[in-house]
Design a protein around this motif. Structure first.
Motif, PDB file in Angstrom:
ATOM      1  N   ASN A   1      -4.662   8.081  11.921  1.00 45.97           N
ATOM      2  CA  ASN A   1      -4.699   8.923  13.112  1.00 45.97           C
ATOM      3  C   ASN A   1      -3.292   9.360  13.533  1.00 45.97           C
ATOM      4  O   ASN A   1      -2.565   8.594  14.151  1.00 45.97           O
ATOM      5  CB  ASN A   1      -5.383   8.161  14.253  1.00 45.97           C
ATOM      6  N   VAL A   2      -2.916  10.579  13.165  1.00 39.02           N
ATOM      7  CA  VAL A   2      -1.660  11.185  13.615  1.00 39.02           C
ATOM      8  C   VAL A   2      -1.993  12.584  14.140  1.00 39.02           C
ATOM      9  O   VAL A   2      -3.009  13.164  13.761  1.00 39.02           O
ATOM     10  CB  VAL A   2      -0.597  11.270  12.487  1.00 39.02           C
ATOM     11  N   PRO A   3      -1.140  13.139  15.007  1.00 36.31           N
ATOM     12  CA  PRO A   3      -1.446  14.478  15.530  1.00 36.31           C
ATOM     13  C   PRO A   3      -1.360  15.535  14.433  1.00 36.31           C
ATOM     14  O   PRO A   3      -0.385  15.579  13.681  1.00 36.31           O
ATOM     15  CB  PRO A   3      -0.374  14.694  16.600  1.00 36.31           C
ATOM     16  N   GLU A   4      -2.394  16.373  14.341  1.00 36.57           N
ATOM     17  CA  GLU A   4      -2.416  17.407  13.303  1.00 36.57           C
ATOM     18  C   GLU A   4      -1.301  18.422  13.472  1.00 36.57           C
ATOM     19  O   GLU A   4      -0.880  19.049  12.505  1.00 36.57           O
ATOM     20  CB  GLU A   4      -3.777  18.107  13.278  1.00 36.57           C
ATOM     21  N   ASN A   5      -0.788  18.574  14.697  1.00 40.69           N
ATOM     22  CA  ASN A   5       0.283  19.538  14.941  1.00 40.69           C
ATOM     23  C   ASN A   5       1.677  18.935  14.714  1.00 40.69           C
ATOM     24  O   ASN A   5       2.679  19.517  15.097  1.00 40.69           O
ATOM     25  CB  ASN A   5       0.188  20.124  16.351  1.00 40.69           C
ATOM     26  N   CYS A   6       1.737  17.773  14.049  1.00 44.13           N
ATOM     27  CA  CYS A   6       3.035  17.136  13.805  1.00 44.13           C
ATOM     28  C   CYS A   6       3.828  17.856  12.724  1.00 44.13           C
ATOM     29  O   CYS A   6       5.019  17.636  12.573  1.00 44.13           O
ATOM     30  CB  CYS A   6       2.875  15.664  13.459  1.00 44.13           C
ATOM     31  N   GLY A   7       3.180  18.717  11.973  1.00 39.82           N
ATOM     32  CA  GLY A   7       3.865  19.382  10.869  1.00 39.82           C
ATOM     33  C   GLY A   7       3.990  18.431   9.690  1.00 39.82           C
ATOM     34  O   GLY A   7       3.228  17.475   9.552  1.00 39.82           O
ATOM     35  N   GLU A   8       4.980  18.674   8.858  1.00 46.85           N
ATOM     36  CA  GLU A   8       5.172  17.841   7.677  1.00 46.85           C
ATOM     37  C   GLU A   8       5.719  16.467   8.071  1.00 46.85           C
ATOM     38  O   GLU A   8       6.620  16.364   8.897  1.00 46.85           O
ATOM     39  CB  GLU A   8       6.135  18.506   6.704  1.00 46.85           C
ATOM     40  N   ILE A   9       5.151  15.422   7.462  1.00 47.95           N
ATOM     41  CA  ILE A   9       5.664  14.068   7.641  1.00 47.95           C
ATOM     42  C   ILE A   9       6.739  13.887   6.577  1.00 47.95           C
ATOM     43  O   ILE A   9       6.447  13.714   5.400  1.00 47.95           O
ATOM     44  CB  ILE A   9       4.542  13.024   7.540  1.00 47.95           C
ATOM     45  N   LEU A  10       7.994  13.962   7.021  1.00 42.07           N
ATOM     46  CA  LEU A  10       9.135  14.025   6.114  1.00 42.07           C
ATOM     47  C   LEU A  10       9.625  12.659   5.652  1.00 42.07           C
ATOM     48  O   LEU A  10      10.166  12.527   4.557  1.00 42.07           O
ATOM     49  CB  LEU A  10      10.281  14.777   6.792  1.00 42.07           C
ATOM     50  N   SER A  11       9.473  11.628   6.502  1.00 41.43           N
ATOM     51  CA  SER A  11       9.938  10.292   6.131  1.00 41.43           C
ATOM     52  C   SER A  11       9.184   9.240   6.927  1.00 41.43           C
ATOM     53  O   SER A  11       8.614   9.531   7.978  1.00 41.43           O
ATOM     54  CB  SER A  11      11.444  10.159   6.355  1.00 41.43           C
ATOM     55  N   LEU A  12       9.191   8.016   6.412  1.00 42.17           N
ATOM     56  CA  LEU A  12       8.492   6.903   7.042  1.00 42.17           C
ATOM     57  C   LEU A  12       9.347   5.648   6.969  1.00 42.17           C
ATOM     58  O   LEU A  12      10.093   5.457   6.004  1.00 42.17           O
ATOM     59  CB  LEU A  12       7.170   6.606   6.322  1.00 42.17           C
ATOM     60  N   ALA A  13       9.207   4.780   7.971  1.00 46.56           N
ATOM     61  CA  ALA A  13       9.834   3.460   7.984  1.00 46.56           C
ATOM     62  C   ALA A  13       8.867   2.506   8.666  1.00 46.56           C
ATOM     63  O   ALA A  13       8.106   2.910   9.544  1.00 46.56           O
ATOM     64  CB  ALA A  13      11.177   3.498   8.716  1.00 46.56           C
ATOM     65  N   GLU A  14       8.900   1.243   8.266  1.00 40.16           N
ATOM     66  CA  GLU A  14       7.970   0.255   8.813  1.00 40.16           C
ATOM     67  C   GLU A  14       8.712  -0.822   9.591  1.00 40.16           C
ATOM     68  O   GLU A  14       9.694  -1.394   9.093  1.00 40.16           O
ATOM     69  CB  GLU A  14       7.172  -0.397   7.678  1.00 40.16           C
TER      70      GLU A  14
ATOM     71  N   GLU B   1       0.840  -1.199   0.000  1.00 47.77           N
ATOM     72  CA  GLU B   1       0.000   0.000   0.000  1.00 47.77           C
ATOM     73  C   GLU B   1       0.876   1.250   0.000  1.00 47.77           C
ATOM     74  O   GLU B   1       1.984   1.252   0.541  1.00 47.77           O
ATOM     75  CB  GLU B   1      -0.936  -0.007   1.204  1.00 47.77           C
ATOM     76  N   ILE B   2       0.373   2.295  -0.596  1.00 42.84           N
ATOM     77  CA  ILE B   2       1.099   3.551  -0.700  1.00 42.84           C
ATOM     78  C   ILE B   2       0.650   4.476   0.425  1.00 42.84           C
ATOM     79  O   ILE B   2      -0.538   4.776   0.560  1.00 42.84           O
ATOM     80  CB  ILE B   2       0.850   4.234  -2.073  1.00 42.84           C
ATOM     81  N   LEU B   3       1.619   4.903   1.248  1.00 46.05           N
ATOM     82  CA  LEU B   3       1.347   5.857   2.319  1.00 46.05           C
ATOM     83  C   LEU B   3       1.817   7.223   1.858  1.00 46.05           C
ATOM     84  O   LEU B   3       2.905   7.361   1.294  1.00 46.05           O
ATOM     85  CB  LEU B   3       2.069   5.437   3.594  1.00 46.05           C
ATOM     86  N   VAL B   4       0.991   8.226   2.112  1.00 42.04           N
ATOM     87  CA  VAL B   4       1.267   9.585   1.651  1.00 42.04           C
ATOM     88  C   VAL B   4       1.420  10.487   2.868  1.00 42.04           C
ATOM     89  O   VAL B   4       0.480  10.671   3.641  1.00 42.04           O
ATOM     90  CB  VAL B   4       0.121  10.095   0.742  1.00 42.04           C
ATOM     91  N   GLY B   5       2.624  11.048   3.045  1.00 40.23           N
ATOM     92  CA  GLY B   5       2.888  11.986   4.124  1.00 40.23           C
ATOM     93  C   GLY B   5       2.581  13.403   3.657  1.00 40.23           C
ATOM     94  O   GLY B   5       3.049  13.843   2.606  1.00 40.23           O
ATOM     95  N   LEU B   6       1.794  14.091   4.450  1.00 38.62           N
ATOM     96  CA  LEU B   6       1.369  15.452   4.130  1.00 38.62           C
ATOM     97  C   LEU B   6       1.737  16.366   5.295  1.00 38.62           C
ATOM     98  O   LEU B   6       2.449  15.963   6.203  1.00 38.62           O
ATOM     99  CB  LEU B   6      -0.150  15.483   3.888  1.00 38.62           C
ATOM    100  N   ASN B   7       1.253  17.569   5.288  1.00 31.92           N
ATOM    101  CA  ASN B   7       1.441  18.482   6.413  1.00 31.92           C
ATOM    102  C   ASN B   7       0.344  18.207   7.437  1.00 31.92           C
ATOM    103  O   ASN B   7      -0.812  18.560   7.232  1.00 31.92           O
ATOM    104  CB  ASN B   7       1.391  19.934   5.945  1.00 31.92           C
ATOM    105  N   GLY B   8       0.713  17.541   8.537  1.00 35.30           N
ATOM    106  CA  GLY B   8      -0.237  17.243   9.603  1.00 35.30           C
ATOM    107  C   GLY B   8      -1.172  16.092   9.326  1.00 35.30           C
ATOM    108  O   GLY B   8      -2.101  15.843  10.089  1.00 35.30           O
ATOM    109  N   LYS B   9      -0.924  15.336   8.262  1.00 32.16           N
ATOM    110  CA  LYS B   9      -1.803  14.216   7.928  1.00 32.16           C
ATOM    111  C   LYS B   9      -0.999  13.082   7.306  1.00 32.16           C
ATOM    112  O   LYS B   9       0.011  13.300   6.648  1.00 32.16           O
ATOM    113  CB  LYS B   9      -2.887  14.641   6.945  1.00 32.16           C
ATOM    114  N   LEU B  10      -1.488  11.861   7.531  1.00 34.64           N
ATOM    115  CA  LEU B  10      -0.941  10.675   6.891  1.00 34.64           C
ATOM    116  C   LEU B  10      -2.117   9.936   6.273  1.00 34.64           C
ATOM    117  O   LEU B  10      -3.112   9.677   6.946  1.00 34.64           O
ATOM    118  CB  LEU B  10      -0.235   9.781   7.923  1.00 34.64           C
TER     119      LEU B  10
END
Length: 186
Positions: free
Chosen positions: A71-84, A48-57
């Motif tokens: 469900n991620v905190p909206e005040n997290c800012g930009e989601i810059l990278s992901l690892a599983e 599946e493709i996960l899309v990191g946005l500003n305050g959203k995943l």
């Protein structure tokens, strides 16, 4: 599924089908994509493709072409990278809150405050050790099982880099760590 995915800064997510040589563009206007400004993309172990946005995943359901918000905190800012992790949990590097563990089975999250903010890159070295690059605090190994945090390099070795502002890292096939930073480059 034979497709490539490209995140754009203003035009949403582009899916290019290699077999048919066609493309489909997902935007705020034609889908449930939350923003046309894509910060990061990650393909998980289920494909599946996960899309990191500003305050959203968001997760793209490939069969239905529908985005699901996680469900991620909206005040997290930009989601810059992901690892599983092997258990399906995701580790998110964010600019405002630093490292976030997204607990996939519970659709919940936990902020890991000890590594500072502006986490640019996260990468699993092995099943338990996550390498974390924080612009302000440096590079760490975070053990996801024991929760132990180890800062890379001794104080003497890092002294010239104390205000270098780390941006990225790469571990090559010879296990050499390459680090990119604002002050000196590579």
């Amino acid at each position: 599924n034979g497709s490539y995915y490209f995140g754009t800064r203003e035009s949403g997510l582009i899916e290019f089908n290699k077999k048919t040589q066609t493309h489909k563009t997902y935007t705020v206007g034609n889908s449930k994509l939350a923003s046309n400004f894509i910060v990061s993309l990650f393909k998980d172990s289920k494909g599946e493709i996960l899309v990191g946005l500003n305050g959203k995943l968001q997760k793209l359901n490939l069969q239905a072409s529908i985005f699901q918000s996680l469900n991620v905190p909206e005040n997290c800012g930009e989601i810059l990278s992901l690892a599983e992790a092997e258990n399906g949990n995701l580790y998110l590097g964010t600019d405002a809150l630093g490292l976030i563990e997204y607990q996939n089975s519970e659709n919940n999250y936990k902020v890991i405050n000890e590594l500072g903010t502006n986490v640019r890159q996260v990468y699993f070295l092995n099943k338990n050790e996550l390498m974390v690059c924080s612009i302000s605090l440096g590079i760490f190994i975070y053990n996801i099982t024991s929760k132990e945090i180890t800062k890379l390099g001794s104080d003497i070795a890092l002294k010239p880099w104390k205000d270098a502002r780390f941006l990225s890292f790469h571990v090559d096939s010879d296990s050499i760590l390459w680090v990119g930073n604002f002050k000196w480059g590579l």
